[in-house]
Design a protein around this motif. Structure first.
Motif, PDB file in Angstrom:
ATOM      1  N   THR A 229      -7.573   1.534  -7.169  1.00  0.00           N
ATOM      2  CA  THR A 229      -7.085   1.310  -5.816  1.00  0.00           C
ATOM      3  C   THR A 229      -7.122   2.643  -5.089  1.00  0.00           C
ATOM      4  OG1 THR A 229      -5.098   0.862  -4.494  1.00  0.00           O
ATOM      5  CG2 THR A 229      -4.747   1.503  -6.769  1.00  0.00           C
ATOM      6  N   GLU A 231      -4.886   3.845  -3.457  1.00  0.00           N
ATOM      7  CA  GLU A 231      -3.581   4.498  -3.601  1.00  0.00           C
ATOM      8  C   GLU A 231      -3.719   5.824  -4.353  1.00  0.00           C
ATOM      9  OE1 GLU A 231       0.220   4.151  -6.621  1.00  0.00           O
ATOM     10  OE2 GLU A 231      -1.117   2.441  -6.368  1.00  0.00           O
ATOM     11  N   THR A 253      -4.707   4.886   5.547  1.00  0.00           N
ATOM     12  CA  THR A 253      -5.321   3.634   5.098  1.00  0.00           C
ATOM     13  C   THR A 253      -6.781   3.882   4.755  1.00  0.00           C
ATOM     14  OG1 THR A 253      -5.682   1.296   5.615  1.00  0.00           O
ATOM     15  CG2 THR A 253      -5.990   2.857   7.423  1.00  0.00           C
ATOM     16  N   CYS A 258     -12.792  -1.029  -5.487  1.00  0.00           N
ATOM     17  CA  CYS A 258     -11.805  -0.746  -6.535  1.00  0.00           C
ATOM     18  C   CYS A 258     -12.355  -1.272  -7.859  1.00  0.00           C
ATOM     19  CB  CYS A 258     -10.473  -1.435  -6.217  1.00  0.00           C
ATOM     20  SG  CYS A 258      -9.774  -0.971  -4.607  1.00  0.00           S
ATOM     21  N   LYS A 281     -10.659  -3.492  -1.232  1.00  0.00           N
ATOM     22  CA  LYS A 281      -9.259  -3.617  -0.817  1.00  0.00           C
ATOM     23  C   LYS A 281      -8.969  -2.601   0.278  1.00  0.00           C
ATOM     24  CE  LYS A 281      -5.921  -2.824  -3.917  1.00  0.00           C
ATOM     25  NZ  LYS A 281      -4.814  -1.921  -3.536  1.00  0.00           N
ATOM     26  N   GLU A 283      -6.106  -0.337   1.517  1.00  0.00           N
ATOM     27  CA  GLU A 283      -4.866   0.211   0.969  1.00  0.00           C
ATOM     28  C   GLU A 283      -4.063   0.890   2.070  1.00  0.00           C
ATOM     29  OE1 GLU A 283      -2.260   0.963  -2.340  1.00  0.00           O
ATOM     30  OE2 GLU A 283      -3.953  -0.391  -1.985  1.00  0.00           O
ATOM     31  N   SER A 349      -1.074  -9.435  -1.950  1.00  0.00           N
ATOM     32  CA  SER A 349      -0.687  -8.069  -1.575  1.00  0.00           C
ATOM     33  C   SER A 349       0.580  -7.684  -2.327  1.00  0.00           C
ATOM     34  CB  SER A 349      -0.431  -7.971  -0.063  1.00  0.00           C
ATOM     35  OG  SER A 349       0.148  -6.730   0.281  1.00  0.00           O
ATOM     36  N   CYS A 351       3.437  -4.474  -2.124  1.00  0.00           N
ATOM     37  CA  CYS A 351       3.895  -3.299  -1.392  1.00  0.00           C
ATOM     38  C   CYS A 351       5.082  -2.700  -2.147  1.00  0.00           C
ATOM     39  CB  CYS A 351       4.309  -3.668   0.030  1.00  0.00           C
ATOM     40  SG  CYS A 351       2.943  -4.313   1.038  1.00  0.00           S
ATOM     41  N   SER A 382      -1.056  -3.143  -0.518  1.00  0.00           N
ATOM     42  CA  SER A 382      -2.352  -3.736  -0.190  1.00  0.00           C
ATOM     43  C   SER A 382      -2.283  -4.262   1.232  1.00  0.00           C
ATOM     44  CB  SER A 382      -2.656  -4.911  -1.133  1.00  0.00           C
ATOM     45  OG  SER A 382      -2.513  -4.522  -2.473  1.00  0.00           O
ATOM     46  N   ILE A 384      -5.117  -5.853   3.260  1.00  0.00           N
ATOM     47  CA  ILE A 384      -4.772  -6.457   1.964  1.00  0.00           C
ATOM     48  C   ILE A 384      -6.017  -6.484   1.071  1.00  0.00           C
ATOM     49  CG2 ILE A 384      -2.854  -7.916   2.730  1.00  0.00           C
ATOM     50  CD1 ILE A 384      -4.789 -10.182   3.105  1.00  0.00           C
ATOM     51  N   ALA A 385      -5.925  -7.145  -0.095  1.00  0.00           N
ATOM     52  CA  ALA A 385      -7.063  -7.267  -0.989  1.00  0.00           C
ATOM     53  C   ALA A 385      -8.123  -8.149  -0.341  1.00  0.00           C
ATOM     54  CB  ALA A 385      -6.618  -7.862  -2.323  1.00  0.00           C
TER      55      ALA A 385
END
Length: 423
Positions: A229, A231, A253, A258, A281, A283, A349, A351, A382, A384-385
């Motif tokens: 991800t 992230e 973002t 991923c 995704k 993020e 998603s 969070c 997410s 989102i995905a």
């Protein structure tokens, strides 16, 4: 990463906090290694003081033409002992760090207790699942019937858990990612960021993916890791930094591919696109002042919810139980979308508020107005995905003839196309 001082101050409380996650009492082992490490460091400090004194005495003796052989012999023996203790200190520190590295974050008091997802609590539902008036089909049935979703071709190219999309479905996937990025940057204040898809071990460690979850990642031949991800790279942009308080919050973002090994998912969701080795995704990452992370968590989840509302998808917000909350998270909201083909709510998603857990691993801090320095709080979600959003749009937009109605919000990204149908 946990604050060792907090464990020293309240070992019973630390054990009780992790017991909510099913972790056996570990504070005694932590404190034993911590005490041994500190004892060695104290001995090294005392030896260094003695070594400094000997150095002065040898210098004075030489200037006075005195015999310093005994002093020099003591200094040599001391040096050898210090080298031994330094290795011992490094070993103890490594053992202590590895032990702490594999312990999950403490949970927020509001997280419901429970062994797994069965104890998750639904907080709110948005939208009503559509009455189709016909037997719903799953996304892979619809996609294959349209000739636009090809799992056999993907298996030939890469193996199981990959998908080839063609024509309007490939464009719809691209449209979803672009729409989400435009929404989050244009209306929600996130800064679009392009990040590497390969990261080093330090970066993977910072977000909590290493060392505990190595088997879930793909590693390259040169030791880098494919990101599961965005992230991972986004959060680590502040690793080792001291951010000015006035620069918080930082909201980032990214739309990325991923990659996940799905090592623990054997036999789950083997049909279709729900659980893939590669997916896209969007993020969301926030770096915030500790006093703002609770409010930021609500805000971030609301941003993800706006995506689903704009796509006209029925969804609900769920707070995860203690047994279902991820390793680095203190509290997680999942957004689940209704999939009529499965007749089930599925996560689209997550969070999470990680508080200072990741920041301690990354040494990410901020300087307050009074010049004091503290760890930031990190959040990720997410937004989102894309693959799962594609599934949801296909299944909720399906028509009796097998065509798919495109949500109005996506039509500008689809050159005005309103429906995907067979030729």
């Amino acid at each position: 990463m946990h604050d060792i001082r907090a464990i020293r101050a309240d070992p019973a409380g630390f054990d009780a906090a992790l017991a909510r996650r099913g972790v056996q009492p570990v504070s005694a082992e932590v404190l034993e290694k911590d005490a041994a490490h500190r004892a060695v460091l104290t001995a090294l400090q005392e030896m260094q003081s003695r070594r400094n004194a000997l150095s002065r005495q040898v210098g004075e003796g030489r200037r006075a033409k005195a015999d310093t052989s005994m002093l020099e012999a003591e200094a040599g023996a001391l040096r050898a002992e210090m080298e031994r203790l330094e290795k011992r200190a490094d070993k103890l520190q490594g053992e202590l760090r590895l032990l702490l590295d594999c312990l999950p974050n403490r949970l927020d008091p509001e997280v419901p207790d429970g062994p797994d997802e069965s104890a998750n609590v639904v907080l709110a539902e948005h939208g009503t699942p559509r009455e189709l008036g016909f037997v719903a089909r799953q996304h892979f049935e619809l996609g294959e019937a349209l000739g636009l979703m090809d799992f056999a071709a993907a298996a030939k190219l890469a193996g199981a858990r990959f998908t080839v999309l063609r024509g309007p479905l490939a464009r719809l996937e691209r449209a979803l990612g672009q729409f989400m990025i435009d929404l989050h940057t244009g209306e929600h204040g996130y800064v679009e960021t392009s990040v590497p898809s390969l990261v080093n071990s330090t970066t993977a460690y910072g977000t909590g993916n290493l060392p505990k979850f190595e088997e879930d990642l793909f590693q390259t031949t040169d030791g880098r890791w494919l990101i599961p991800t965005a992230e991972m790279p986004l959060t680590n942009l502040v690793a080792g930094e001291v951010v000015a308080e006035q620069d918080l919050p930082i909201r980032l973002t990214a739309l990325t591919d991923c990659f996940r090994a799905e090592a623990g998912a054997a036999g789950r969701d083997t049909r279709g696109m729900l659980r893939q080795h590669q997916f896209r995704k969007v993020e969301l990452v926030s770096i915030v002042h500790p006093e703002q992370s609770v409010a930021e968590h609500e805000r971030m989840t609301g941003c993800a919810e706006k995506v689903l509302s704009a796509l006209e998808l029925p969804f609900r917000r769920v707070v995860l139980s203690s047994g279902d909350t991820g390793f680095a998270a203190a509290k997680t909201y999942d957004l689940e979308v209704w999939l009529p083909g499965q007749e089930a709510w599925r996560e689209i998603s997550s969070c999470s508020n990680c508080r200072d857990f990741q920041a301690r691993r990354m040494n990410a801090r901020f300087r307050a107005a009074d010049k004091s320095i503290a760890f930031v709080h990190t959040l990720n979600g997410s937004g989102i995905a894309v693959g799962r959003a594609l599934i949801a749009v296909i299944e909720n937009g399906q028509q009796a003839d097998g065509s798919i109605v495109i949500p109005e919000a996506l039509r500008p990204y689809m050159a005005g196309m309103e429906r995907i149908a067979s030729d």
